[in-house]
Design a protein around this motif. Sequence first.
Motif, PDB file in Angstrom:
ATOM      1  N   ILE A 152       0.835  -1.207   0.000  1.00 30.04           N
ATOM      2  CA  ILE A 152       0.000   0.000   0.000  1.00 30.04           C
ATOM      3  C   ILE A 152       0.868   1.254   0.000  1.00 30.04           C
ATOM      4  CG2 ILE A 152      -1.588   1.377   1.426  1.00 30.04           C
ATOM      5  CD1 ILE A 152      -3.092  -1.206   1.989  1.00 30.04           C
ATOM      6  N   ARG A 153       1.888   1.291   0.831  1.00 32.68           N
ATOM      7  CA  ARG A 153       2.770   2.475   0.853  1.00 32.68           C
ATOM      8  C   ARG A 153       3.432   2.683  -0.505  1.00 32.68           C
ATOM      9  NH1 ARG A 153       4.071   0.454   6.063  1.00 32.68           N
ATOM     10  NH2 ARG A 153       5.905  -0.552   5.180  1.00 32.68           N
ATOM     11  N   ARG A 154       3.908   1.598  -1.099  1.00 31.32           N
ATOM     12  CA  ARG A 154       4.568   1.695  -2.408  1.00 31.32           C
ATOM     13  C   ARG A 154       3.580   2.191  -3.471  1.00 31.32           C
ATOM     14  NH1 ARG A 154       6.720  -2.879  -2.173  1.00 31.32           N
ATOM     15  NH2 ARG A 154       5.051  -4.065  -3.126  1.00 31.32           N
ATOM     16  N   ALA A 155       2.389   1.586  -3.514  1.00 33.82           N
ATOM     17  CA  ALA A 155       1.383   1.975  -4.515  1.00 33.82           C
ATOM     18  C   ALA A 155       0.941   3.419  -4.337  1.00 33.82           C
ATOM     19  CB  ALA A 155       0.182   1.038  -4.440  1.00 33.82           C
ATOM     20  N   CYS A 156       0.833   3.853  -3.084  1.00 31.43           N
ATOM     21  CA  CYS A 156       0.373   5.218  -2.796  1.00 31.43           C
ATOM     22  C   CYS A 156       1.509   6.231  -2.850  1.00 31.43           C
ATOM     23  CB  CYS A 156      -0.291   5.259  -1.420  1.00 31.43           C
ATOM     24  SG  CYS A 156      -1.858   4.357  -1.365  1.00 31.43           S
ATOM     25  N   GLY A 157       2.745   5.765  -2.953  1.00 30.47           N
ATOM     26  CA  GLY A 157       3.883   6.680  -3.047  1.00 30.47           C
ATOM     27  C   GLY A 157       4.143   7.438  -1.757  1.00 30.47           C
ATOM     28  N   VAL A 158       3.954   6.756  -0.615  1.00 33.14           N
ATOM     29  CA  VAL A 158       4.173   7.392   0.678  1.00 33.14           C
ATOM     30  C   VAL A 158       5.146   6.567   1.505  1.00 33.14           C
ATOM     31  CG1 VAL A 158       1.909   8.530   0.712  1.00 33.14           C
ATOM     32  CG2 VAL A 158       2.152   6.245   1.715  1.00 33.14           C
ATOM     33  N   GLY A 159       5.747   7.210   2.485  1.00 34.02           N
ATOM     34  CA  GLY A 159       6.658   6.524   3.386  1.00 34.02           C
ATOM     35  C   GLY A 159       5.954   5.933   4.588  1.00 34.02           C
ATOM     36  N   SER A 160       4.781   6.456   4.897  1.00 36.84           N
ATOM     37  CA  SER A 160       3.988   5.919   6.006  1.00 36.84           C
ATOM     38  C   SER A 160       2.514   6.066   5.654  1.00 36.84           C
ATOM     39  CB  SER A 160       4.324   6.639   7.306  1.00 36.84           C
ATOM     40  OG  SER A 160       3.431   7.662   7.584  1.00 36.84           O
ATOM     41  N   ARG A 161       1.713   5.173   6.192  1.00 38.10           N
ATOM     42  CA  ARG A 161       0.277   5.228   5.897  1.00 38.10           C
ATOM     43  C   ARG A 161      -0.342   6.523   6.402  1.00 38.10           C
ATOM     44  NH1 ARG A 161      -0.772  -0.917   7.712  1.00 38.10           N
ATOM     45  NH2 ARG A 161       0.302  -0.019   9.486  1.00 38.10           N
ATOM     46  N   ALA A 162       0.252   7.132   7.421  1.00 37.84           N
ATOM     47  CA  ALA A 162      -0.273   8.397   7.947  1.00 37.84           C
ATOM     48  C   ALA A 162      -0.265   9.496   6.886  1.00 37.84           C
ATOM     49  CB  ALA A 162       0.533   8.833   9.165  1.00 37.84           C
ATOM     50  N   GLU A 163       0.639   9.412   5.934  1.00 32.29           N
ATOM     51  CA  GLU A 163       0.724  10.422   4.879  1.00 32.29           C
ATOM     52  C   GLU A 163      -0.476  10.380   3.934  1.00 32.29           C
ATOM     53  OE1 GLU A 163       4.579  10.542   2.862  1.00 32.29           O
ATOM     54  OE2 GLU A 163       5.443   9.539   4.607  1.00 32.29           O
ATOM     55  N   ILE A 164      -1.166   9.254   3.883  1.00 29.01           N
ATOM     56  CA  ILE A 164      -2.295   9.120   2.955  1.00 29.01           C
ATOM     57  C   ILE A 164      -3.369  10.152   3.249  1.00 29.01           C
ATOM     58  CG2 ILE A 164      -4.129   7.572   2.165  1.00 29.01           C
ATOM     59  CD1 ILE A 164      -2.191   5.223   2.757  1.00 29.01           C
ATOM     60  N   ASP A 165      -3.554  10.477   4.528  1.00 25.34           N
ATOM     61  CA  ASP A 165      -4.578  11.455   4.907  1.00 25.34           C
ATOM     62  C   ASP A 165      -4.235  12.872   4.450  1.00 25.34           C
ATOM     63  OD1 ASP A 165      -6.699  10.115   6.675  1.00 25.34           O
ATOM     64  OD2 ASP A 165      -4.813   9.323   7.455  1.00 25.34           O
ATOM     65  N   HIS A 166      -3.001  13.110   4.100  1.00 24.80           N
ATOM     66  CA  HIS A 166      -2.545  14.462   3.771  1.00 24.80           C
ATOM     67  C   HIS A 166      -2.106  14.601   2.315  1.00 24.80           C
ATOM     68  CE1 HIS A 166      -2.626  15.145   8.090  1.00 24.80           C
ATOM     69  NE2 HIS A 166      -2.046  13.960   8.199  1.00 24.80           N
ATOM     70  N   ASP A 167      -2.404  13.581   1.495  1.00 28.28           N
ATOM     71  CA  ASP A 167      -1.968  13.567   0.099  1.00 28.28           C
ATOM     72  C   ASP A 167      -3.137  13.084  -0.756  1.00 28.28           C
ATOM     73  OD1 ASP A 167      -0.931  12.608  -2.406  1.00 28.28           O
ATOM     74  OD2 ASP A 167       1.073  12.510  -1.521  1.00 28.28           O
TER      75      ASP A 167
END
Length: 125
Positions: free
Chosen positions: A58-73
């Motif tokens: 999920i982190r790789r697919a979403c291009g984030v270093g942590s799942r917490a970043e998903i809420d802000h991107d």
Amino acid sequence: MKQAADMKGGQQARRAAMLCQNARFCLYLDQTQRRRNGLSLADLPDGTHAERDAADSIRRACGVGSRAEIDHDDEARAMLDRIVADYQRWERQQRRAVSPAGDNRQISPMGDKAAAQTQQQERHL
């Protein structure tokens, strides 16, 4: 954009975490990897992906270093929505693939067009 240290996991991060804890989602990842890479069940058995592997995917697919970043991107959030939609589609296909009598016979294979569309959508994982 905020620094990762300033972010806290909100609704989307929790949603991603719950998905990663779902054994069926991990099975979906196993099957997706086999199909994408032309592997057999012997090459990549069911149960290969665990919670940590799901989180990495999920982190790789979403291009984030942590799942917490998903809420802000916004792009990461959209990708998580797509992952969830693809997984839900897979679940529906699994339910349809089992006959009503419960004897696990395949009712009908997925058509070529639908299979190609599913493969294209799963490439992001």
